[in-house]
Motif scaffolding. Structure first.
Motif, PDB file in Angstrom:
ATOM      1  N   GLY A  30      -8.559 -48.543   3.316  1.00 16.68           N
ATOM      2  CA  GLY A  30      -7.361 -49.350   3.414  1.00 16.68           C
ATOM      3  C   GLY A  30      -6.328 -48.679   4.300  1.00 16.68           C
ATOM      4  O   GLY A  30      -6.608 -47.713   5.018  1.00 16.68           O
ATOM      5  N   PHE A  31      -5.134 -49.192   4.255  1.00 15.66           N
ATOM      6  CA  PHE A  31      -4.022 -48.796   5.114  1.00 15.66           C
ATOM      7  C   PHE A  31      -3.667 -47.313   4.917  1.00 15.66           C
ATOM      8  O   PHE A  31      -2.834 -46.958   4.102  1.00 15.66           O
ATOM      9  N   ASN A  32      -4.352 -46.433   5.697  1.00 18.03           N
ATOM     10  CA  ASN A  32      -4.104 -44.983   5.665  1.00 18.03           C
ATOM     11  C   ASN A  32      -4.351 -44.394   7.050  1.00 18.03           C
ATOM     12  O   ASN A  32      -5.321 -43.671   7.274  1.00 18.03           O
ATOM     13  N   PRO A  33      -3.457 -44.678   8.015  1.00 14.73           N
ATOM     14  CA  PRO A  33      -3.673 -44.184   9.381  1.00 14.73           C
ATOM     15  C   PRO A  33      -3.057 -42.815   9.615  1.00 14.73           C
ATOM     16  O   PRO A  33      -2.281 -42.293   8.812  1.00 14.73           O
ATOM     17  N   ASP A  34      -3.420 -42.233  10.758  1.00 19.62           N
ATOM     18  CA  ASP A  34      -2.791 -41.006  11.277  1.00 19.62           C
ATOM     19  C   ASP A  34      -2.855 -39.838  10.288  1.00 19.62           C
ATOM     20  O   ASP A  34      -1.830 -39.198  10.015  1.00 19.62           O
ATOM     21  N   PRO A  35      -4.015 -39.501   9.754  1.00 20.32           N
ATOM     22  CA  PRO A  35      -4.056 -38.481   8.696  1.00 20.32           C
ATOM     23  C   PRO A  35      -3.701 -37.082   9.200  1.00 20.32           C
ATOM     24  O   PRO A  35      -4.239 -36.614  10.210  1.00 20.32           O
ATOM     25  N   ALA A  36      -2.796 -36.431   8.486  1.00 19.77           N
ATOM     26  CA  ALA A  36      -2.506 -35.008   8.691  1.00 19.77           C
ATOM     27  C   ALA A  36      -3.230 -34.243   7.599  1.00 19.77           C
ATOM     28  O   ALA A  36      -3.171 -34.612   6.421  1.00 19.77           O
ATOM     29  N   PHE A  37      -3.899 -33.147   7.942  1.00 22.10           N
ATOM     30  CA  PHE A  37      -4.884 -32.486   7.086  1.00 22.10           C
ATOM     31  C   PHE A  37      -4.429 -31.052   6.838  1.00 22.10           C
ATOM     32  O   PHE A  37      -4.047 -30.340   7.778  1.00 22.10           O
ATOM     33  N   LEU A  38      -4.499 -30.594   5.581  1.00 19.51           N
ATOM     34  CA  LEU A  38      -3.996 -29.261   5.235  1.00 19.51           C
ATOM     35  C   LEU A  38      -4.786 -28.680   4.081  1.00 19.51           C
ATOM     36  O   LEU A  38      -5.128 -29.396   3.135  1.00 19.51           O
ATOM     37  N   ARG A  39      -5.066 -27.364   4.155  1.00 19.54           N
ATOM     38  CA  ARG A  39      -5.619 -26.632   3.010  1.00 19.54           C
ATOM     39  C   ARG A  39      -4.666 -25.505   2.636  1.00 19.54           C
ATOM     40  O   ARG A  39      -4.163 -24.778   3.499  1.00 19.54           O
ATOM     41  N   VAL A  40      -4.429 -25.383   1.335  1.00 14.59           N
ATOM     42  CA  VAL A  40      -3.689 -24.243   0.790  1.00 14.59           C
ATOM     43  C   VAL A  40      -4.517 -23.699  -0.366  1.00 14.59           C
ATOM     44  O   VAL A  40      -4.641 -24.363  -1.409  1.00 14.59           O
ATOM     45  N   GLY A  41      -5.139 -22.545  -0.192  1.00 10.85           N
ATOM     46  CA  GLY A  41      -6.043 -22.025  -1.208  1.00 10.85           C
ATOM     47  C   GLY A  41      -7.247 -22.928  -1.359  1.00 10.85           C
ATOM     48  O   GLY A  41      -7.936 -23.256  -0.389  1.00 10.85           O
ATOM     49  N   SER A  42      -7.495 -23.368  -2.575  1.00 13.43           N
ATOM     50  CA  SER A  42      -8.618 -24.271  -2.836  1.00 13.43           C
ATOM     51  C   SER A  42      -8.193 -25.732  -2.892  1.00 13.43           C
ATOM     52  O   SER A  42      -8.980 -26.599  -3.275  1.00 13.43           O
ATOM     53  N   ASP A  43      -6.958 -26.005  -2.518  1.00 11.11           N
ATOM     54  CA  ASP A  43      -6.430 -27.372  -2.552  1.00 11.11           C
ATOM     55  C   ASP A  43      -6.368 -27.948  -1.145  1.00 11.11           C
ATOM     56  O   ASP A  43      -5.958 -27.276  -0.189  1.00 11.11           O
ATOM     57  N   TYR A  44      -6.760 -29.227  -1.039  1.00 11.80           N
ATOM     58  CA  TYR A  44      -6.729 -29.947   0.234  1.00 11.80           C
ATOM     59  C   TYR A  44      -5.750 -31.105   0.117  1.00 11.80           C
ATOM     60  O   TYR A  44      -5.672 -31.770  -0.927  1.00 11.80           O
ATOM     61  N   PHE A  45      -5.037 -31.373   1.211  1.00 14.12           N
ATOM     62  CA  PHE A  45      -4.025 -32.423   1.208  1.00 14.12           C
ATOM     63  C   PHE A  45      -4.134 -33.257   2.478  1.00 14.12           C
ATOM     64  O   PHE A  45      -4.478 -32.755   3.549  1.00 14.12           O
ATOM     65  N   ILE A  46      -3.831 -34.542   2.344  1.00 21.50           N
ATOM     66  CA  ILE A  46      -3.750 -35.460   3.475  1.00 21.50           C
ATOM     67  C   ILE A  46      -2.468 -36.266   3.331  1.00 21.50           C
ATOM     68  O   ILE A  46      -2.156 -36.764   2.241  1.00 21.50           O
ATOM     69  N   ALA A  47      -1.717 -36.405   4.421  1.00 15.98           N
ATOM     70  CA  ALA A  47      -0.571 -37.314   4.488  1.00 15.98           C
ATOM     71  C   ALA A  47      -0.870 -38.366   5.549  1.00 15.98           C
ATOM     72  O   ALA A  47      -1.469 -38.066   6.582  1.00 15.98           O
ATOM     73  N   THR A  48      -0.462 -39.617   5.305  1.00 13.58           N
ATOM     74  CA  THR A  48      -0.717 -40.696   6.254  1.00 13.58           C
ATOM     75  C   THR A  48       0.571 -41.462   6.547  1.00 13.58           C
ATOM     76  O   THR A  48       1.590 -41.283   5.893  1.00 13.58           O
ATOM     77  N   SER A  49       0.502 -42.349   7.535  1.00 11.80           N
ATOM     78  CA  SER A  49       1.665 -43.122   7.977  1.00 11.80           C
ATOM     79  C   SER A  49       1.950 -44.290   7.039  1.00 11.80           C
ATOM     80  O   SER A  49       1.033 -44.818   6.394  1.00 11.80           O
ATOM     81  N   THR A  50       3.218 -44.730   7.032  1.00  9.32           N
ATOM     82  CA  THR A  50       3.595 -45.888   6.210  1.00  9.32           C
ATOM     83  C   THR A  50       4.433 -46.914   6.959  1.00  9.32           C
ATOM     84  O   THR A  50       4.663 -48.004   6.448  1.00  9.32           O
ATOM     85  N   PHE A  51       4.966 -46.609   8.117  1.00  7.24           N
ATOM     86  CA  PHE A  51       5.730 -47.550   8.927  1.00  7.24           C
ATOM     87  C   PHE A  51       6.911 -48.125   8.133  1.00  7.24           C
ATOM     88  O   PHE A  51       7.691 -47.351   7.599  1.00  7.24           O
ATOM     89  N   GLU A 305      -8.035 -46.582   8.771  1.00  9.43           N
ATOM     90  CA  GLU A 305      -8.360 -45.854   7.550  1.00  9.43           C
ATOM     91  C   GLU A 305      -8.665 -44.394   7.886  1.00  9.43           C
ATOM     92  O   GLU A 305      -8.837 -44.031   9.056  1.00  9.43           O
ATOM     93  N   THR A 306      -8.767 -43.549   6.850  1.00 14.15           N
ATOM     94  CA  THR A 306      -8.993 -42.112   7.062  1.00 14.15           C
ATOM     95  C   THR A 306     -10.448 -41.748   6.818  1.00 14.15           C
ATOM     96  O   THR A 306     -11.000 -42.023   5.746  1.00 14.15           O
ATOM     97  N   PHE A 307     -11.055 -41.079   7.815  1.00 11.48           N
ATOM     98  CA  PHE A 307     -12.455 -40.664   7.764  1.00 11.48           C
ATOM     99  C   PHE A 307     -12.539 -39.136   7.792  1.00 11.48           C
ATOM    100  O   PHE A 307     -11.678 -38.454   8.350  1.00 11.48           O
ATOM    101  N   LEU A 308     -13.618 -38.610   7.208  1.00  8.25           N
ATOM    102  CA  LEU A 308     -13.891 -37.173   7.160  1.00  8.25           C
ATOM    103  C   LEU A 308     -15.178 -36.870   7.918  1.00  8.25           C
ATOM    104  O   LEU A 308     -16.103 -37.689   7.949  1.00  8.25           O
ATOM    105  N   TYR A 309     -15.263 -35.667   8.505  1.00  8.12           N
ATOM    106  CA  TYR A 309     -16.477 -35.268   9.232  1.00  8.12           C
ATOM    107  C   TYR A 309     -16.525 -33.743   9.296  1.00  8.12           C
ATOM    108  O   TYR A 309     -15.483 -33.061   9.251  1.00  8.12           O
TER     109      TYR A 309
END
Length: 557
Positions: A30-51, A305-309
């Motif tokens: 769904g509506f989750n464009p422009d993903p910003a990707f981050l790892r801190v320790g064992s935690d992963y985070f993604i932020a996306t656009s909302t317009f 949408e946000t994809f992983l690879y």
């Protein structure tokens, strides 16, 4: 500084401490464009656009790169984000998400206007928190530069670089990647802005080098960007150099990803990437893509949408997904585990006074217009004078559509006072792309109730659909009289890959379908978002005293 080595995709998946053995793309449907990707320790985070929707920039969390949950929004207070009057596709553009010395940084741009009088790019900004799970971020700190898609990078010597997309020829709309160093406490510039890269494509208005991400891997600096616009020619390319500002050496295997080379692929418009290194040393990336349906690029209503690879390395250059196109099924995995897309909530089960989680509003609300306590067991939406499609903040509660074949259903109790009083449900993408089924009344206030459907279509006499203020559209309105004046009414929108069907059931009666539309009406590419389902209440230009009481929210495939 991060090290890397040469590994095959299969070896990465077999050896990774982050076990990705069952993955279905997109990881954020769904509506989750422009993903910003981050790892801190064992935690992963993604932020996306909302317009132009509020709150802004969802933050997703995972510990295994497969299962993602929303933990909050970086811009969730009106004091942080005023979107009043923001045009469609304005508001918050592509974010950056970074971490340094115990502080999380969400970097963004908010575009408020598209007019000839105010044509300059806006000033970008960042907000901070020391606890990303708290949902409590600072007020914005602004850069001096004008541009969008900003990112931050800390060099080993302590210098902090701001890198963004700016314009170097406003007449011909020639864009480039700009950079300077800043004071991270204030956002003030410490060095002049300089153009550091113009992209790999011919230097014209269609090249659009943007979305810069800067890294230091093993003592070498890398500049990852998006190019080719946001449509079929969207791609990701990378450069490397001896400093954060270059000079840059072009990757001989650019682009890193470009699904547009083969229009028959299920995933298209791939680009705007970000990469990171996992705890075990393996590398992973995210990017945006679309999934056109039925072999027609006009049927992509879920948007970007946000994809992983996986990312591997060869001769000091990254390789995305083993050099293969991005697909819905991640290569070399054992089995698929699709993301959870169904959602159901009985409003009687909600504790507290606020909706929490993945709920959105069109622009920043002037004041709270819903209640979970005025009538216990219901979401009461108190209407205002704005209607869906007005360039303002209608009384409209939204959630993202997360699967093409998905039904949205609720039960509504509503006693309209006139023909301008209306409440119901909608499928919404922007001011000029939305369709409704609701309940309205008589002009004379007789108490009679009607099922109303509104089908929004392009007004060919007004101007290009792509530029779309709401007056570029016209609505086809149909009314069906209900048999009773006080029975609850069930409403539903049945989504498929290429259509939406609107129906109702009075009391315990049978479902009656009253409208079907082609989803192409909600998936024109000029829009940057994706579709959202919604509940609304409106006086259509007048205050309304009739509350709309919704019993539950149900999205299911």
């Amino acid at each position: 500084m991060i090290g890397f080595g040469m590994r095959t995709v299969a070896a990465l998946l077999a050896l990774a401490a982050v076990t990705v053995d069952a993955l279905f793309n997109p990881i954020l449907p769904g509506f989750n464009p422009d993903p910003a990707f981050l790892r801190v320790g064992s935690d992963y985070f993604i932020a996306t656009s909302t317009f132009e929707v509020f709150p802004g920039h969802p933050i997703y969390h995972s510990t295994n790169l497969v299962d993602w949950e929303l933990v909050g929004h970086a811009l969730n207070r009106p004091a942080q984000l005023s979107l009043l009057g923001t045009p469609g596709n304005g508001g918050l553009w592509a974010p950056g998400l970074r971490y340094h010395d115990g502080i999380f940084y969400l970097i963004s741009t908010s575009r408020h206007v598209y007019t000839s009088e105010l044509s300059l790019f806006p000033r970008s900004f960042y907000v901070t928190t020391d606890d990303i799970f708290s949902n409590n971020w600072s007020d914005p700190i602004y850069f001096d530069s004008l541009g969008y898609d900003p990112d931050l990078f800390w060099d080993d010597n302590g210098d902090v670089y701001s890198t963004w997309c700016g314009i170097n020829d406003p007449i011909d709309k020639i864009y480039g990647i700009y950079q300077n160093t800043i004071d991270i406490a204030t956002g003030d510039s410490l060095t002049p802005a300089q153009l550091i890269f113009s992209g790999t494509l011919p230097n014209n208005s269609s090249a659009r080098p943007e979305g810069p991400k800067l890294y230091n891997f093993n003592g070498t600096y890398y500049l990852l960007i998006a190019e080719g616009g946001t449509g079929a020619t969207h791609r990701a390319t990378i450069q490397r150099g001896p400093s954060p500002s270059g000079p840059w050496e072009n990757n001989p295997k650019n682009p890193l990803v470009y699904n547009g080379e083969d229009p028959s692929l299920a995933v298209q418009s791939t680009g705007h990437a970000d990469i990171l290194q996992a705890e075990d040393g393996s590398f992973w990336g995210t990017l945006l893509g679309t999934r056109p349906q039925g072999g027609n690029t006009n049927h992509a209503q879920l948007g970007r949408e946000t994809f992983l690879y996986p990312v591997t390395w060869e001769d000091g250059w990254p390789i995305f997904n083993g050099g293969r196109p991005i697909t819905e099924h991640l290569v070399d995995v054992l089995e698929d585990r699709p993301p959870v897309t169904d959602f159901e909530l009985d409003f009687g089960d909600v504790e507290g006074e606020d909706l929490e989680g993945a709920w959105y509003f069109v622009r920043t609300p002037y004041k709270k217009f819903y209640s979970l306590t005025e009538r216990k067991g219901y979401l009461r939406v108190k209407g205002n004078a704005y209607a869906i499609g007005d360039r303002d903040s209608a009384a409209l509660v939204l959630r993202k559509q997360t699967a093409y074949n998905q039904t949205f259903e609720t039960t509504l109790e509503f006693s309209p006072l006139s023909n301008t009083t209306e409440a119901g449900i909608t499928i919404w993408r922007q001011d000029s792309m939305h369709d409704e089924i609701g309940i309205s009344g008589d002009a004379d206030g007789s108490g009679k109730r009607y099922i109303v459907t509104r089908k929004l279509e392009k007004n060919d006499q007004v101007g290009p659909w792509a530029l779309t203020p709401a007056n570029n559209t016209k609505a086809t309105v149909d009314r069906v009289e209900l048999e009773t004046d006080d029975e609850p009414v069930k409403l539903r929108i049945v989504g498929s890959s290429t259509s939406y069907t609107f129906g109702y059931a009075e009391g315990e009666g049978e479902w009656v379908d009253v409208l079907s539309i082609d989803s192409a009406l909600l998936s024109l590419f000029s829009d940057f978002k994706g579709t959202l389902f919604g509940m609304y209440n409106t006086g259509r230009g007048f205050p309304t005293l009739a509350p709309a009481d919704f019993r539950y929210w149900k999205q299911y495939s």
